[in-house]
Design a protein around this motif. Structure first.
Motif, PDB file in Angstrom:
ATOM      1  N   GLY A 234       0.837  -1.200   0.000  1.00  0.00           N
ATOM      2  CA  GLY A 234       0.000   0.000   0.000  1.00  0.00           C
ATOM      3  C   GLY A 234       0.870   1.246   0.000  1.00  0.00           C
ATOM      4  N   ASN A 235       0.590   2.171   0.907  1.00  0.00           N
ATOM      5  CA  ASN A 235       1.384   3.399   0.984  1.00  0.00           C
ATOM      6  C   ASN A 235       2.358   3.363   2.156  1.00  0.00           C
ATOM      7  OD1 ASN A 235      -0.361   3.634   3.121  1.00  0.00           O
ATOM      8  ND2 ASN A 235      -1.019   5.732   2.660  1.00  0.00           N
ATOM      9  N   ARG A 236       2.674   2.147   2.662  1.00  0.00           N
ATOM     10  CA  ARG A 236       3.597   2.012   3.785  1.00  0.00           C
ATOM     11  C   ARG A 236       5.021   1.827   3.268  1.00  0.00           C
ATOM     12  NH1 ARG A 236       1.131  -2.947   6.967  1.00  0.00           N
ATOM     13  NH2 ARG A 236       1.458  -3.789   4.874  1.00  0.00           N
ATOM     14  N   TRP A 237       5.966   2.502   3.931  1.00  0.00           N
ATOM     15  CA  TRP A 237       7.364   2.461   3.524  1.00  0.00           C
ATOM     16  C   TRP A 237       8.261   2.422   4.752  1.00  0.00           C
ATOM     17  CZ3 TRP A 237       8.692   2.568  -1.729  1.00  0.00           C
ATOM     18  CH2 TRP A 237       7.626   2.819  -2.603  1.00  0.00           C
ATOM     19  N   SER A 238       9.458   1.923   4.536  1.00  0.00           N
ATOM     20  CA  SER A 238      10.495   2.040   5.566  1.00  0.00           C
ATOM     21  C   SER A 238      11.774   2.533   4.906  1.00  0.00           C
ATOM     22  CB  SER A 238      10.741   0.706   6.273  1.00  0.00           C
ATOM     23  OG  SER A 238      11.398  -0.208   5.412  1.00  0.00           O
ATOM     24  N   SER A 239      12.633   3.147   5.711  1.00  0.00           N
ATOM     25  CA  SER A 239      13.908   3.659   5.210  1.00  0.00           C
ATOM     26  C   SER A 239      14.971   3.489   6.281  1.00  0.00           C
ATOM     27  CB  SER A 239      13.789   5.134   4.823  1.00  0.00           C
ATOM     28  OG  SER A 239      15.053   5.648   4.421  1.00  0.00           O
ATOM     29  N   HIS A 240      16.032   2.755   5.962  1.00  0.00           N
ATOM     30  CA  HIS A 240      17.203   2.707   6.827  1.00  0.00           C
ATOM     31  C   HIS A 240      18.067   3.923   6.486  1.00  0.00           C
ATOM     32  CE1 HIS A 240      16.086  -1.175   8.246  1.00  0.00           C
ATOM     33  NE2 HIS A 240      16.402  -1.828   7.139  1.00  0.00           N
ATOM     34  N   LEU A 241      18.200   4.831   7.415  1.00  0.00           N
ATOM     35  CA  LEU A 241      19.011   6.039   7.206  1.00  0.00           C
ATOM     36  C   LEU A 241      20.429   5.717   7.657  1.00  0.00           C
ATOM     37  CD1 LEU A 241      16.290   8.394   8.664  1.00  0.00           C
ATOM     38  CD2 LEU A 241      16.917   8.204   6.251  1.00  0.00           C
ATOM     39  N   MET A 242      21.262   5.303   6.698  1.00  0.00           N
ATOM     40  CA  MET A 242      22.578   4.767   7.021  1.00  0.00           C
ATOM     41  C   MET A 242      23.633   5.837   7.218  1.00  0.00           C
ATOM     42  SD  MET A 242      22.642   1.310   4.675  1.00  0.00           S
ATOM     43  CE  MET A 242      21.913   2.024   3.203  1.00  0.00           C
ATOM     44  N   ASP A 243      23.523   6.957   6.484  1.00  0.00           N
ATOM     45  CA  ASP A 243      24.535   8.008   6.615  1.00  0.00           C
ATOM     46  C   ASP A 243      23.954   9.338   6.155  1.00  0.00           C
ATOM     47  OD1 ASP A 243      26.948   9.089   7.311  1.00  0.00           O
ATOM     48  OD2 ASP A 243      28.064   8.297   5.594  1.00  0.00           O
ATOM     49  N   TYR A 244      24.456  10.392   6.744  1.00  0.00           N
ATOM     50  CA  TYR A 244      24.075  11.756   6.378  1.00  0.00           C
ATOM     51  C   TYR A 244      25.109  12.692   6.995  1.00  0.00           C
ATOM     52  CZ  TYR A 244      22.032  11.305  11.054  1.00  0.00           C
ATOM     53  OH  TYR A 244      21.840  11.056  12.384  1.00  0.00           O
ATOM     54  N   PRO A 245      25.278  13.902   6.498  1.00  0.00           N
ATOM     55  CA  PRO A 245      26.280  14.824   7.044  1.00  0.00           C
ATOM     56  C   PRO A 245      26.067  15.058   8.537  1.00  0.00           C
ATOM     57  CG  PRO A 245      25.458  15.652   4.956  1.00  0.00           C
ATOM     58  CD  PRO A 245      24.594  14.475   5.312  1.00  0.00           C
ATOM     59  N   GLY A 246      27.138  14.910   9.295  1.00  0.00           N
ATOM     60  CA  GLY A 246      27.061  15.122  10.732  1.00  0.00           C
ATOM     61  C   GLY A 246      26.545  13.941  11.520  1.00  0.00           C
ATOM     62  N   LYS A 247      26.369  12.779  10.895  1.00  0.00           N
ATOM     63  CA  LYS A 247      25.872  11.613  11.627  1.00  0.00           C
ATOM     64  C   LYS A 247      26.876  11.232  12.720  1.00  0.00           C
ATOM     65  CE  LYS A 247      24.295   6.837  11.000  1.00  0.00           C
ATOM     66  NZ  LYS A 247      25.181   6.217  12.001  1.00  0.00           N
ATOM     67  N   PRO A 248      26.407  11.143  13.979  1.00  0.00           N
ATOM     68  CA  PRO A 248      27.331  10.803  15.068  1.00  0.00           C
ATOM     69  C   PRO A 248      27.707   9.326  15.052  1.00  0.00           C
ATOM     70  CG  PRO A 248      25.097  11.006  15.910  1.00  0.00           C
ATOM     71  CD  PRO A 248      25.036  11.404  14.470  1.00  0.00           C
TER      72      PRO A 248
END
Length: 508
Positions: A234-248
């Motif tokens: 349907g309209n369900r989603w998931s996202s693994h946010l693995m890296d981004y600027p400033g990620k601790p």
């Protein structure tokens, strides 16, 4: 502790944890007539749908008569290891990746279930809960295990939020922070952290922007975010946010505002997002020091934790429960000796180690930005072995290409002339599959079903035996014994093979 005057509820098995592993384990037990209770301190069905099924998990549900439910609940997702890389969801595909053709063909032919068929953790739990109750199982939410005591022939459980319970066997399927494992004093001695991640669960209308999600897992890489976008139905989603600027480096929560901002960077458009949850978690990998202490067993994340990379964690846990269910049922019904339960840990540790090896190598490959096609080619055999081609015991000699029936491995699928699979022929009890010249095996059918394959070429190719040979298949679909030719006394040969596995009390 429980006093002798307390009113005590009695069950044959209590399962702690109403996640997909706990509910599925209880369903497999109830399907075999075991009196089972599931307890959980919270209603686990309110959690977002994290994991997805593999074909082996769907086979297990199909085997107990839930095929029509699978047809209704499953949808076609990406085939395993079928993925793409984009800079944003609304951008062009930069790279596509898939398994090498040889392995893709093996996967496409390995099961009566279509290789793209899937459903989420949420549907697994709903399906298992519904059919568990129909089979007489019980579920109690809002009940937390405080402690338990193991007696000579019972486990006495004290709970907060419910009265005391007594059972013959206790199963801890209560996740990576298992209370049951803690009470047993069992640790995770080899636990290691592969990465620290945030995972967002959300609703959004992405189908038009990301039509490839129906056939490919999507990886997003741009200067602002490196993440996944996985369709969950349907309209369900998931996202693994693995890296981004400033990620601790340390584990840290993301605010809802920053989570939505990163998701918009991944999508490429500021379309409406309903954020359900964003978790911070460690992608840890490790196995418990023991999967069992007397009548208490661990299954799923309580026994082995792993990264989501490879997609086998929930599925490996459900297979734990399936392995344990038929053994507990046999012991409870007196058809097998208690020693049968000793096989649970070595068998499932073998499977867990194969699953964890894939997860670790896959996660390291993703995090190091290894070329995805090279990564998949390197790990194709690891996936097949971890998903369902492991062997009891592990001997390092799995012939993934041959896909033949060998003792200790799952009975392979072949389509038969009547439209059934060899898995259908085996069923969920002990079965003896014979070749077209195996009429003499019918004398061995007093304790099991004898099924004859009429097509000699199918049987001999599948089994590696002669047309009068036989395969003895366990209730979990694994081959227990193979006989190349019809012996002089087939009934005695089968009795000996069964006795070697079950060691029933009468034979002790």
């Amino acid at each position: 502790m429980i006093s002798e005057t307390d009113a005590v509820a009695r069950h044959e098995v209590v399962v702690v944890g109403a996640g997909p592993v706990g509910l599925s384990t209880a369903l497999f037990l109830a399907d075999r007539g075991v009196q089972v209770l599931v307890v959980d301190k919270r209603d686990s069905l309110t959690a977002p749908p994290r994991a997805g099924t593999t074909v082996r998990t769907l086979e297990l549900f199909r085997a107990i008569g839930l095929g029509a439910d699978l047809d209704r609940l499953c949808w076609d997702g990406p085939a395993p290891f079928r993925s793409m890389v984009k800079d944003r969801a609304n951008g062009a595909v930069q790279q596509e990746a898939a398994l090498p053709e040889r392995y893709a063909r093996l996967l496409a032919e390995c099961s009566p279930i279509g290789i793209r068929a899937t459903m989420s953790q949420y549907e697994v739990q709903q399906l298992a809960l519904t059919h568990l109750r129909r089979r007489g199982g019980h579920v109690r939410f809002g009940a937390e295990v405080v402690d338990f005591a193991v007696g000579d022939d019972a486990v006495r459980i004290r709970m907060d939020g419910a009265g005391p319970v007594v059972c013959r066997y206790l199963i801890g399927a209560d996740g990576a922070r298992s209370r049951i494992r803690e009470l047993l004093g069992i640790g995770l001695p080899d636990r290691q952290v592969a990465a620290r991640l945030n995972t967002a669960f959300f609703r959004a209308d992405l189908r038009e922007l990301l039509p490839e999600s129906a056939t490919h897992a999507c990886f997003i890489r741009n200067e602002q975010v490196y993440c996944t976008l996985f369709a969950k139905g349907g309209n369900r989603w998931s996202s693994h946010l693995m890296d981004y600027p400033g990620k601790p480096d340390e584990l840290a929560m993301l605010s809802p505002e920053k989570t939505v901002r990163l998701l918009h960077e991944a999508i490429g458009e500021p379309l409406p997002i309903e954020l359900i949850e964003c978790t911070a978690w460690e992608a840890a990998i490790g196995t418990a020091g023991s999967f069992r202490a007397g009548p208490v067993f661990l299954a799923g994340d309580a026994a082995h934790v792993q990264s989501s990379a490879g997609g086998l964690g929930m599925n490996t846990g459900i297979q734990d429960g399936h392995n344990l269910a038929w053994k507990l049922a046999a012991v409870l019904r007196g058809t097998a000796d208690q020693s049968l339960l000793d096989s649970y840990e070595p068998e499932r540790r073998t499977a867990a180690e194969a699953s964890l090896a894939l997860s670790y190598r896959m996660h390291r490959g993703y995090c190091s930005h290894e070329d995805v096609n090279r990564l998949y080619a390197r790990l194709a055999e690891d996936y097949l072995r971890g998903m369902m081609c492991y062997r009891y015991p592990a001997d390092g000699a799995e012939d993934l290409g041959g896909n033949q029936a060998v003792p200790g491995a799952r009975l392979p699928h072949r389509w038969l002339a009547d439209g059934l699979s060899t898995l259908d022929l085996a069923g969920t009890g002990w079965a003896l599959l014979t070749g077209p010249d195996g009429a003499g095996w019918q004398a061995a059918g007093d304790r099991l079903d004898v099924r004859q394959l009429a097509d000699s070429s199918v049987f001999t190719e599948l089994s590696g035996a002669e047309a009068d040979g036989a395969l003895l298949v366990r209730p979990d679909g694994f081959v227990a014994w193979r006989c190349d030719r019809l012996p002089a006394d087939p009934a005695d040969a089968v009795r000996s093979a069964l006795r070697a596995v079950l060691r029933p009390p009468a034979d002790r």
